[in-house]
Motif scaffolding. Structure first.
Motif, PDB file in Angstrom:
ATOM      1  N   LYS A  22      26.923  39.296  38.948  1.00 57.34           N
ATOM      2  CA  LYS A  22      25.573  39.123  38.430  1.00 57.34           C
ATOM      3  C   LYS A  22      24.787  40.423  38.558  1.00 57.34           C
ATOM      4  O   LYS A  22      24.814  41.092  39.580  1.00 57.34           O
ATOM      5  CB  LYS A  22      24.852  38.012  39.192  1.00 57.34           C
ATOM      6  CG  LYS A  22      25.369  36.629  38.873  1.00 57.34           C
ATOM      7  CD  LYS A  22      24.611  35.581  39.684  1.00 57.34           C
ATOM      8  CE  LYS A  22      25.140  34.192  39.385  1.00 57.34           C
ATOM      9  NZ  LYS A  22      24.468  33.168  40.207  1.00 57.34           N
TER      10      LYS A  22
ATOM     11  N   ASP B 225      29.511  35.163  40.822  1.00 62.49           N
ATOM     12  CA  ASP B 225      28.373  35.625  41.634  1.00 62.49           C
ATOM     13  C   ASP B 225      28.396  37.126  41.892  1.00 62.49           C
ATOM     14  O   ASP B 225      27.370  37.805  41.823  1.00 62.49           O
ATOM     15  CB  ASP B 225      28.348  34.880  42.973  1.00 62.49           C
ATOM     16  CG  ASP B 225      27.754  33.490  42.846  1.00 62.49           C
ATOM     17  OD1 ASP B 225      27.899  32.698  43.804  1.00 62.49           O
ATOM     18  OD2 ASP B 225      27.148  33.193  41.801  1.00 62.49           O
ATOM     19  N   SER B 226      29.553  37.658  42.180  1.00 64.62           N
ATOM     20  CA  SER B 226      29.648  39.061  42.563  1.00 64.62           C
ATOM     21  C   SER B 226      29.368  40.013  41.407  1.00 64.62           C
ATOM     22  O   SER B 226      29.183  41.213  41.620  1.00 64.62           O
ATOM     23  CB  SER B 226      31.030  39.355  43.139  1.00 64.62           C
ATOM     24  OG  SER B 226      32.025  39.106  42.182  1.00 64.62           O
TER      25      SER B 226
END
Length: 127
Positions: free
Chosen positions: A65, A62-63
């Motif tokens: 993206k 996630d970090s």
């Protein structure tokens, strides 16, 4: 001999870009999910991104993206990791890995659950 070889690492300034390559020999990658992982000194290995074997579905930490993009060129038997806007927290040894397991959640697998690994390429971010 089945082998994955990473290349493209090096020194880059904060905010810069690098493109890592993962090339297979001894087998064709087009049937395999491929993932990128990284490990910084003193830290746990973490999954970065994975890509499916066929239509290019991808999954990211996630970090990362929006900054990192995984892609593949099956004709060249190669998977890429484009890394943009590199930050001081990105330096690590980056590894690619391949297996027949599904692409989703591939980066959450344990090392022993993935059949093939490269030797890694080092990325350093420094001004």
């Amino acid at each position: 001999q089945v082998q994955l070889v990473e290349s493209g690492g090096g020194l880059v300034q904060p905010g810069g870009s690098l493109r890592l390559s993962c090339t297979a020999s001894g087998f064709t990658l087009d049937s395999y999910t491929v993932g990128w992982f990284r490990q910084a000194p003193g830290k746990e290995r973490e999954g970065v991104a994975s890509i499916s074997n066929d239509d290019g579905d991808s999954y990211y930490l996630d970090s990362l993206k929006g900054r990192f993009t995984i892609s593949r060129d099956n004709a060249k038997n190669t998977v890429y990791l484009q890394m943009n806007s590199l930050k001081p927290e990105d330096p690590a040894v980056y590894y690619c890995a391949a297996d027949l397991k599904p692409w989703y959640h591939f980066i959450l697998l344990n090392r022993d659950d993935i059949a093939s690994w490269g030797q890694g390429t080092e990325v350093t971010v420094s001004s």
